[in-house]
Design a protein around this motif. Sequence first.
Motif, PDB file in Angstrom:
ATOM      1  N   SER A  21      10.130 -34.121 -77.174  1.00  0.00           N
ATOM      2  CA  SER A  21      10.810 -34.258 -77.299  1.00  0.00           C
ATOM      3  C   SER A  21      11.242 -36.171 -76.736  1.00  0.00           C
ATOM      4  O   SER A  21      10.444 -35.827 -76.251  1.00  0.00           O
ATOM      5  CB  SER A  21      12.680 -33.722 -76.453  1.00  0.00           C
ATOM      6  OG  SER A  21      12.802 -32.899 -76.686  1.00  0.00           O
ATOM      7  N   VAL A  29      18.963 -42.892 -82.791  1.00  0.00           N
ATOM      8  CA  VAL A  29      17.526 -43.131 -83.327  1.00  0.00           C
ATOM      9  C   VAL A  29      17.837 -42.830 -85.215  1.00  0.00           C
ATOM     10  O   VAL A  29      16.317 -42.409 -86.349  1.00  0.00           O
ATOM     11  CB  VAL A  29      16.920 -41.590 -83.099  1.00  0.00           C
ATOM     12  CG1 VAL A  29      17.020 -41.662 -81.569  1.00  0.00           C
ATOM     13  CG2 VAL A  29      17.912 -40.142 -83.172  1.00  0.00           C
ATOM     14  N   SER A  30      18.966 -42.841 -85.945  1.00  0.00           N
ATOM     15  CA  SER A  30      19.377 -42.113 -87.247  1.00  0.00           C
ATOM     16  C   SER A  30      18.977 -43.427 -88.379  1.00  0.00           C
ATOM     17  O   SER A  30      19.565 -42.838 -88.905  1.00  0.00           O
ATOM     18  CB  SER A  30      20.761 -41.673 -87.274  1.00  0.00           C
ATOM     19  OG  SER A  30      21.715 -42.211 -87.471  1.00  0.00           O
ATOM     20  N   ARG A  70      15.688 -35.384 -86.322  1.00  0.00           N
ATOM     21  CA  ARG A  70      16.774 -35.684 -84.960  1.00  0.00           C
ATOM     22  C   ARG A  70      17.639 -35.358 -84.703  1.00  0.00           C
ATOM     23  O   ARG A  70      18.233 -35.002 -86.287  1.00  0.00           O
ATOM     24  CB  ARG A  70      16.274 -37.370 -85.002  1.00  0.00           C
ATOM     25  CG  ARG A  70      16.780 -37.946 -87.299  1.00  0.00           C
ATOM     26  CD  ARG A  70      15.877 -38.807 -87.264  1.00  0.00           C
ATOM     27  NE  ARG A  70      16.363 -39.182 -88.617  1.00  0.00           N
ATOM     28  CZ  ARG A  70      15.930 -40.445 -89.097  1.00  0.00           C
ATOM     29  NH1 ARG A  70      15.628 -41.082 -88.588  1.00  0.00           N
ATOM     30  NH2 ARG A  70      16.898 -40.956 -90.167  1.00  0.00           N
ATOM     31  N   THR A  72      21.617 -36.568 -83.769  1.00  0.00           N
ATOM     32  CA  THR A  72      22.624 -38.376 -83.946  1.00  0.00           C
ATOM     33  C   THR A  72      22.823 -37.775 -83.435  1.00  0.00           C
ATOM     34  O   THR A  72      23.579 -38.905 -81.854  1.00  0.00           O
ATOM     35  CB  THR A  72      22.875 -37.929 -85.611  1.00  0.00           C
ATOM     36  OG1 THR A  72      22.217 -38.108 -86.169  1.00  0.00           O
ATOM     37  CG2 THR A  72      23.487 -39.655 -84.806  1.00  0.00           C
ATOM     38  N   ASN A  75      21.430 -38.159 -79.807  1.00  0.00           N
ATOM     39  CA  ASN A  75      20.243 -39.258 -79.991  1.00  0.00           C
ATOM     40  C   ASN A  75      19.311 -39.357 -80.043  1.00  0.00           C
ATOM     41  O   ASN A  75      17.894 -39.947 -79.017  1.00  0.00           O
ATOM     42  CB  ASN A  75      20.453 -40.843 -79.187  1.00  0.00           C
ATOM     43  CG  ASN A  75      20.374 -42.030 -79.672  1.00  0.00           C
ATOM     44  OD1 ASN A  75      20.092 -41.938 -81.334  1.00  0.00           O
ATOM     45  ND2 ASN A  75      19.675 -42.744 -78.947  1.00  0.00           N
ATOM     46  N   THR A  76      18.493 -38.128 -79.902  1.00  0.00           N
ATOM     47  CA  THR A  76      16.939 -37.502 -79.744  1.00  0.00           C
ATOM     48  C   THR A  76      16.168 -36.949 -81.006  1.00  0.00           C
ATOM     49  O   THR A  76      16.779 -36.677 -81.854  1.00  0.00           O
ATOM     50  CB  THR A  76      16.761 -36.435 -78.791  1.00  0.00           C
ATOM     51  OG1 THR A  76      18.014 -36.929 -77.543  1.00  0.00           O
ATOM     52  CG2 THR A  76      15.438 -35.923 -78.525  1.00  0.00           C
ATOM     53  N   LEU A  77      14.981 -37.962 -81.294  1.00  0.00           N
ATOM     54  CA  LEU A  77      14.180 -37.177 -81.662  1.00  0.00           C
ATOM     55  C   LEU A  77      13.159 -36.283 -81.462  1.00  0.00           C
ATOM     56  O   LEU A  77      12.733 -36.311 -80.157  1.00  0.00           O
ATOM     57  CB  LEU A  77      13.296 -38.590 -82.573  1.00  0.00           C
ATOM     58  CG  LEU A  77      12.276 -38.294 -83.240  1.00  0.00           C
ATOM     59  CD1 LEU A  77      12.437 -38.334 -84.711  1.00  0.00           C
ATOM     60  CD2 LEU A  77      10.855 -39.468 -82.728  1.00  0.00           C
ATOM     61  N   TYR A  78      13.609 -34.940 -82.325  1.00  0.00           N
ATOM     62  CA  TYR A  78      11.931 -34.343 -82.308  1.00  0.00           C
ATOM     63  C   TYR A  78      11.317 -34.329 -82.968  1.00  0.00           C
ATOM     64  O   TYR A  78      10.708 -34.352 -83.704  1.00  0.00           O
ATOM     65  CB  TYR A  78      12.925 -33.159 -81.707  1.00  0.00           C
ATOM     66  CG  TYR A  78      14.289 -33.029 -81.270  1.00  0.00           C
ATOM     67  CD1 TYR A  78      15.076 -33.230 -81.691  1.00  0.00           C
ATOM     68  CD2 TYR A  78      13.661 -32.965 -80.155  1.00  0.00           C
ATOM     69  CE1 TYR A  78      16.546 -32.842 -81.025  1.00  0.00           C
ATOM     70  CE2 TYR A  78      15.528 -32.255 -79.313  1.00  0.00           C
ATOM     71  CZ  TYR A  78      16.494 -32.677 -79.823  1.00  0.00           C
ATOM     72  OH  TYR A  78      17.496 -32.301 -79.092  1.00  0.00           O
ATOM     73  N   CYS A  94       6.089 -40.894 -79.525  1.00  0.00           N
ATOM     74  CA  CYS A  94       7.113 -41.213 -80.070  1.00  0.00           C
ATOM     75  C   CYS A  94       7.169 -43.047 -80.091  1.00  0.00           C
ATOM     76  O   CYS A  94       6.633 -43.579 -79.162  1.00  0.00           O
ATOM     77  CB  CYS A  94       8.501 -41.194 -79.035  1.00  0.00           C
ATOM     78  SG  CYS A  94      10.044 -41.404 -79.933  1.00  0.00           S
TER      79      CYS A  94
END
Length: 124
Positions: A21, A29-30, A70, A72, A75-78, A94
């Motif tokens: 994460s 992030v989006s 991700r 939204t 607000n997290t990228l995986y 990241c």
Amino acid sequence: QVQLVESGGGLVQAGESLRLSCAASGRTVSDYHMGWFRQAPGKEREFVAAISRHGSYTIDSVKDRFTIYRETAKNTLYLRMNTLKPEDTAVYYCAADDRNYGPLATGPSEYKYWGQGTQVTVSS
């Protein structure tokens, strides 16, 4: 100010899975290009995957096992990593770009913001 904080790394056996994460603050992030890189001991930082509003790209060597996505709302990228192999052992980073247009960047110098990294160790 943009801050990226990775988590989810650890020590696993070959064949197991992990989900990394990257929690972002100061950046949605989006809205911008974001990516994952990894760096094994004694090696250069390597691009793994990137994502934008228009799609994603994952390197051939892991595309059948790794998925970037991700969320939204958080607000997290995986980075979902399945069927891990010893050669996947590295520190995973990241990264966030300032761009929200154009092709996805694959070079480390093209990303402006970086997290501190999370260690992934895969034992055989």
